[in-house]
Motif scaffolding. Sequence first.
Motif, PDB file in Angstrom:
ATOM      1  N   PRO A 318      44.202  40.582  39.294  1.00 35.34           N
ATOM      2  CA  PRO A 318      43.931  39.987  40.599  1.00 35.34           C
ATOM      3  C   PRO A 318      44.989  38.939  40.958  1.00 35.34           C
ATOM      4  O   PRO A 318      45.491  38.211  40.095  1.00 35.34           O
ATOM      5  N   GLY A 338      44.922  33.488  40.273  1.00 36.97           N
ATOM      6  CA  GLY A 338      45.565  34.773  40.070  1.00 36.97           C
ATOM      7  C   GLY A 338      46.625  34.750  38.985  1.00 36.97           C
ATOM      8  O   GLY A 338      47.027  33.690  38.495  1.00 36.97           O
ATOM      9  N   LEU A 361      42.817  44.232  48.392  1.00 38.59           N
ATOM     10  CA  LEU A 361      43.343  44.378  47.036  1.00 38.59           C
ATOM     11  C   LEU A 361      42.189  44.624  46.085  1.00 38.59           C
ATOM     12  O   LEU A 361      41.241  43.834  46.027  1.00 38.59           O
ATOM     13  N   SER A 363      41.172  45.085  42.122  1.00 38.73           N
ATOM     14  CA  SER A 363      41.695  44.743  40.793  1.00 38.73           C
ATOM     15  C   SER A 363      40.562  44.687  39.777  1.00 38.73           C
ATOM     16  O   SER A 363      39.394  44.903  40.108  1.00 38.73           O
ATOM     17  N   GLN A 381      40.055  40.279  48.539  1.00 40.24           N
ATOM     18  CA  GLN A 381      40.179  40.684  47.129  1.00 40.24           C
ATOM     19  C   GLN A 381      38.820  41.078  46.580  1.00 40.24           C
ATOM     20  O   GLN A 381      37.826  40.367  46.761  1.00 40.24           O
TER      21      GLN A 381
END
Length: 465
Positions: A318, A338, A361, A363, A381
């Motif tokens: 991440p 991150g 994103l 992750s 995220q």
Amino acid sequence: MKSSTFGPGALTLLALSLLSGCASFIKHEAEPEAAFVVLGEQGKAIARAITTAPACPSLSVDGHARAMNVRSPLQAIPPRPGARLHQPASTAVMSCEAAIPAGARQVLIAGRALPLPKAEPQKIVVIGDTGCRIKNHEVQDCNDEKAFPFAHIAAAAAAFGPDLVIHVGDFHYREEPCPADRPGCKGSPWGYGWDAWNADFFQPAKPLLHAAPWLVARGNHESCDRAGQGWWRYLDPHAIKPNGMCDDPNDDLVGDYSDPYAVPIGPGAQIIVFDTANTSYKGFKAGDPRRAIYADTLRKVQALSRQAGYNIALDHHPLFAFGATEDKKTKAISLFGGDKGLLEAFGDVEPDFLPSGISVLLSGHVHLWEQTSFGGRFPTQFVAGFSGTDEDILPLPAAVPPSETPAPGAVVQHMSSWIDGFGFMTMERTGPQDWLVTVRDRDGRERNTCRVHGKESSCEIAQVK
């Protein structure tokens, strides 16, 4: 016209011939150890098979026989020179593959139908960090479904009926032998050969491998000095480069990296996958070649992002999420952000670390489920590292002050998390840039829902209990 007649001997021979012919159809080819579809560059579908047989299994495309190519020959994974632990003997397997033609309607490996990609997947399963950890003092009870529920999760995720499965990385965790005083993992295979890979991933994942094509991100557990040899043989969609299978540490500058690629998921939309296996959360020292390598990765991600108006990025580490750590002496809990190495390398190219055209994103790496949103400046995220390996148990806050950021400039507007809970995440398309994200437990039951629009997201529950 004179009719033909058969004597008793001729009839007997004819019957035996017919029975022999029927037997050839009744007799089924043995299934390989694993058969699945992985998506690669521009969404190219690749049929993969892993077998202990001396030849690749049969492949049929729309009723026509096709040959599979040998990706890696029938052999046990060789030990890497200078390895920290002597690797145990493991079963020899062959990895086979074949490109699936666009528009194929039916593809069979050894008589079993493979799931085929959809041009615009509507239902996506996201899982990550799925293996059973056996390393150093961290030992999971791999023989206990409650302690290691990946097989249960895979079955529940398959029942969801996905069009696509995404794995955010870290497939392999059985790196050392089970301690003699831990009956919960007694008899577990270990090391970097097929037996450990099969126990950790392929066997428990089987119903989900049969359910839909896969997109796979490479985790740090699949770096060359860990399970990279299996990663290249079994899962990575790229062609293997010369000396690129992680067998020799002298070639790790080849085997530890691969180019990003994009997979279309509908008109004007795509998922960009990039390899972050060998980054460092501590950052890079001066002269470390990884900083330049990952900067180059980001430039290639930039170029790919210009191919579509809407982009989802997929990697293991991440950039815009939090984890928690506890001071051993004071017991004080603090947050970390991150991956420092990637933020350094990507920041050398892009002030906001990812191209502006990336909206989401996906992750893993941190063993929890988490969502963060930043008001549109940064991608929203999601972290889905909660599908099998030991879970993180330190709580994340329901909200953080503006001064607490996962990456420079990334001020959190919405945040949600689930700590110490196994499960999987689903994404259902509700518009061109809109998704309904559902957090599900090991049985597939809904625990939280989030709405995603463009770069922004918000969830119903801030802290799932």
